[in-house]
Design an enzyme around this catalytic site. Structure first.
Site, mmCIF file in Angstrom:
data_model
loop_
_atom_site.group_PDB
_atom_site.id
_atom_site.type_symbol
_atom_site.label_atom_id
_atom_site.label_comp_id
_atom_site.label_asym_id
_atom_site.label_seq_id
_atom_site.Cartn_x
_atom_site.Cartn_y
_atom_site.Cartn_z
ATOM 1 N N ASP A 98 0.779 -1.242 0.000
ATOM 2 C CA ASP A 98 0.000 0.000 0.000
ATOM 3 C C ASP A 98 0.808 1.289 0.000
ATOM 4 O OD1 ASP A 98 0.759 0.322 2.787
ATOM 5 O OD2 ASP A 98 -0.872 -1.059 3.278
ATOM 6 N N HIS A 113 6.282 -7.886 -1.158
ATOM 7 C CA HIS A 113 5.254 -8.197 -2.148
ATOM 8 C C HIS A 113 5.071 -7.089 -3.175
ATOM 9 C CE1 HIS A 113 3.385 -11.147 0.972
ATOM 10 N NE2 HIS A 113 4.464 -11.635 0.386
ATOM 11 N N CYS A 121 6.872 -3.179 -16.908
ATOM 12 C CA CYS A 121 6.633 -3.801 -18.202
ATOM 13 C C CYS A 121 7.558 -5.011 -18.267
ATOM 14 C CB CYS A 121 6.943 -2.829 -19.341
ATOM 15 S SG CYS A 121 6.826 -3.613 -20.973
ATOM 16 N N CYS A 124 9.990 -5.075 -21.685
ATOM 17 C CA CYS A 124 11.265 -4.342 -21.765
ATOM 18 C C CYS A 124 11.920 -4.117 -20.400
ATOM 19 C CB CYS A 124 11.082 -3.014 -22.508
ATOM 20 S SG CYS A 124 10.039 -1.806 -21.676
ATOM 21 N N GLY A 180 1.360 -6.812 12.993
ATOM 22 C CA GLY A 180 0.272 -7.025 12.035
ATOM 23 C C GLY A 180 0.416 -8.208 11.131
ATOM 24 N N THR A 181 1.205 -9.179 11.527
ATOM 25 C CA THR A 181 1.328 -10.385 10.725
ATOM 26 C C THR A 181 1.286 -11.593 11.642
ATOM 27 O OG1 THR A 181 2.654 -11.628 9.137
ATOM 28 C CG2 THR A 181 3.867 -10.239 10.685
#
Length: 188
Positions: A98, A113, A121, A124, A180-181
């Protein structure tokens, strides 16, 4: 007698997950109200879905961008950022995509992540920051390939350089704080 303070440590790692940003209103993934309880990741968050229908995948990710854009860093993000502005070396290793740690002012951030506000892209190999809430330009100017969110989808491998940097920071730290995990693997 008081306990230890952050200022007592030279190298600190904050390891954060979805619970860190949930307080800001960012939807979690697997927990109660998690986004994958409502949406099928096989249609919106894997390379096969992107190859099959990139416009539909982008519609979903533009929706996610809109949800996240309405959120602000919470007190926890600001506390982590302030810790990094003191004398200690602070590294944030986050599972979150986020960008709220950066908005709060954290400087050394390893995003396991990826980041929803960056595109790449794969044709390229160009990456660029993208602050647009709704991504309208879906093709790369340079080669015409499809831009895709620079995030780890289901089935993707994590970036080895990011993993190596995270491992090094964790091995060198004298304080590790997990926020938080659950630290539970998706299969466990």
């Amino acid at each position: 007698m008081s306990g230890p303070h952050l200022r007592d440590f030279k190298r600190i790692v904050f390891f954060t997950g979805a619970g860190m940003s949930a307080e800001s209103g960012v939807p979690t993934y697997r927990g109660a109200g998690g986004i994958w309880k409502e949406y099928d990741y096989r249609r919106y968050a894997c390379q096969e879905a992107f190859v099959r229908d990139p416009a539909a995948v982008w519609e979903f990710h533009n929706y996610r961008r809109g949800l996240v854009a309405a959120c602000s860093p919470n007190r926890g993000h600001h506390i982590v950022a302030r810790a990094g502005q003191r004398s200690a070396r602070v590294t944030v290793v986050t599972q979150n995509i986020d960008g709220l740690h950066a908005l709060a002012g954290s400087r050394e951030i390893l995003e396991l992540h990826g980041n929803l506000w960056r595109v790449r892209c794969d044709t390229c190999r160009v990456k660029q920051q993208d602050g647009h809430v709704i991504r309208e330009q879906l093709r790369c100017d340079g080669c015409g390939g499809w831009w895709r969110p620079d995030i780890v989808w289901f089935g993707d491998m994590l970036s080895e350089p990011i993993l190596d940097a995270a491992q090094a920071a964790i091995e060198e730290c004298d304080l590790f704080v997990s926020i938080g995990t659950s630290a539970v693997s998706p299969r466990g």
